[in-house]
Write an enzyme that holds these catalytic residues in place. Structure first.
Site, mmCIF file in Angstrom:
data_model
loop_
_atom_site.group_PDB
_atom_site.id
_atom_site.type_symbol
_atom_site.label_atom_id
_atom_site.label_comp_id
_atom_site.label_asym_id
_atom_site.label_seq_id
_atom_site.Cartn_x
_atom_site.Cartn_y
_atom_site.Cartn_z
ATOM 1 N N VAL A 144 -17.045 4.126 -2.563
ATOM 2 C CA VAL A 144 -17.581 2.762 -2.583
ATOM 3 C C VAL A 144 -18.915 2.689 -1.853
ATOM 4 O O VAL A 144 -19.874 2.078 -2.336
ATOM 5 C CB VAL A 144 -16.579 1.759 -1.964
ATOM 6 C CG1 VAL A 144 -17.155 0.348 -1.963
ATOM 7 C CG2 VAL A 144 -15.264 1.776 -2.725
ATOM 8 N N GLY B 14 -20.494 5.500 6.194
ATOM 9 C CA GLY B 14 -19.564 5.972 5.188
ATOM 10 C C GLY B 14 -20.136 5.794 3.792
ATOM 11 O O GLY B 14 -20.351 4.665 3.347
ATOM 12 N N VAL B 15 -20.432 6.900 3.114
ATOM 13 C CA VAL B 15 -21.001 6.812 1.761
ATOM 14 C C VAL B 15 -20.107 7.566 0.778
ATOM 15 O O VAL B 15 -20.551 8.403 0.005
ATOM 16 C CB VAL B 15 -22.455 7.328 1.710
ATOM 17 C CG1 VAL B 15 -23.388 6.352 2.393
ATOM 18 C CG2 VAL B 15 -22.599 8.707 2.334
ATOM 19 N N GLY B 16 -18.809 7.247 0.848
ATOM 20 C CA GLY B 16 -17.852 7.802 -0.103
ATOM 21 C C GLY B 16 -17.918 7.059 -1.419
ATOM 22 O O GLY B 16 -18.971 6.556 -1.827
ATOM 23 N N LYS C 171 0.861 -1.184 0.000
ATOM 24 C CA LYS C 171 0.000 0.000 0.000
ATOM 25 C C LYS C 171 0.893 1.229 0.000
ATOM 26 O O LYS C 171 1.936 1.250 0.665
ATOM 27 C CB LYS C 171 -0.911 0.013 1.232
ATOM 28 C CG LYS C 171 -1.927 1.139 1.246
ATOM 29 C CD LYS C 171 -3.008 0.968 0.187
ATOM 30 C CE LYS C 171 -4.010 -0.098 0.538
ATOM 31 N NZ LYS C 171 -5.201 -0.080 -0.330
#
Length: 356
Positions: free
Chosen positions: A200, A196-198, A98
């Protein structure tokens, strides 16, 4: 900004999550890390890319403002390890890695400069590592990087892989629900709490809504993001990022930045299934056991969120159909969760033993 190459392995060794990673970095004039690639493992032979490049490790690049360098290093180490597990679960002969850009150490307008140095100074040092987009790194950044990096070491630049990641998560959610409840209910019959609605998370919400669910509770710390996802759609309800843990739903879907599930949170949750795209969802390995004891069925994160890796490998290396590998995510989860049910063993433990 003058950036020079440096190995940070010695710094990483003081971190509890260090596991023989090779840490390649670019540092500034004050030896502050600006960008680092955490290579956890390499495949023994690797996989040959479409243009002949041999890829032995793979993992995305994220751009984030951490509170300090140690937190950034800890995140990179954990994310690199998770990528190794993800690749192993899919049977790929590549290891995990990463790249983390230390946004807290640089000027706000310096990202193009850093990506330029990444492509010309850092990626050639590693040679067998392929990267793709991750948190706050978009498709246009990958296109820019590809023009400056060695051939064959930038993947995922042809399209947005977040939708593929979301498809894999939804397949995994269905697999978990089938193990827990059988297949007598459709996915639209269940309720979901999505934290979390970023890039993805929003795709997951859209897919669940299209499947018929009208009991979707969402939360996101970014102003306006949750409102945009819920706009003019009945059955999607917004709560705060803390209140989402108390939501009455069948499935908790963590899609934030990691470590969102810990001892205090588990005591508050009432969902049957925990399954989402978030990396490193468990704050500690012990939390996997606690989830199991509390009666929550946990879909190991590096299994269910492997869709992005599938996309990059399929489009940039093997050319195999993406859908075939996404199907594998669901089948692998069913095996893990069925074995967990049979032996009363935490799914996190079964998955770890499998990938090792």
């Amino acid at each position: 900004m003058r950036l020079t190459y440096e190995r940070l392995d010695c710094i990483a060794q003081f971190n509890a999550d260090y596991d023989a990673h090779a840490v390649h970095a670019l540092v500034d004039e004050n030896h502050k890390p600006i960008i680092a690639t955490f290579v956890h493992r390499e495949g023994r032979i690797g996989m040959s890319g479409k243009n002949g490049a041999v890829i032995k490790s793979l993992g995305g690049t994220r751009f984030w403002k951490y509170d300090n360098d140690q937190l950034a290093i800890k995140d990179g180490l954990r994310l690199g390890s998770a990528m190794s597990k993800k690749a192993a679960s899919l049977g790929y002969d590549i290891g995990g890695a990463k790249t983390v850009i230390f946004a807290h150490n640089m000027r706000e307008d310096a990202l193009p400069e850093v990506l330029n140095a990444f492509g010309q100074k850092l990626l050639p040092k590693i040679g067998t590592y392929m990267t793709a987009e991750d948190v706050n790194i978009k498709l246009l950044h990958m296109v820019y990087l590809r023009e400056r990096a060695p051939k064959g070491v930038v993947g995922g630049y042809s399209h947005d892989v977040s939708a593929t990641t979301a498809r894999g998560v939804v397949i995994g959610i269905k697999a978990a629900l089938d193990v827990v409840f059988g297949s007598i209910f459709a996915m639209g019959d269940y309720g979901y709490a999505v934290r979390g609605v970023g890039s993805v998370g929003k795709h997951i919400v859209n897919m669940l809504y299209d499947l018929g669910s009208r009991r979707i509770i969402i939360a996101d710390p970014t102003d306006g993001r949750a409102k945009d996802v819920a706009a003019e759609r009945d059955g999607i309800y917004i709560v705060s990022s803390d209140e989402i843990y108390d939501a009455h739903a069948d499935v908790f879907v963590p899609c934030a930045l990691g470590g969102s599930i810990n001892e205090s949170i588990i005591d508050r949750m009432s969902t049957y299934v925990v399954a989402g795209c978030e990396n490193n969802q468990l704050a500690t390995a012990k939390d996997g056991l606690m989830l199991h004891k509390a009666g929550h069925v946990y879909a190991p994160d590096y299994i269910i969120n492997a869709g992005g890796l599938v996309d990059v490998v399929s489009t940039s290396i093997t050319g195999q159909p993406i859908d075939d590998q996404l199907f594998t995510i669901g089948e692998t989860l069913k095996q893990i969760l069925t074995e967990s049910k049979r032996t009363n063993t935490p799914p996190s433990m079964i998955a770890d033993n499998m990938v090792k």
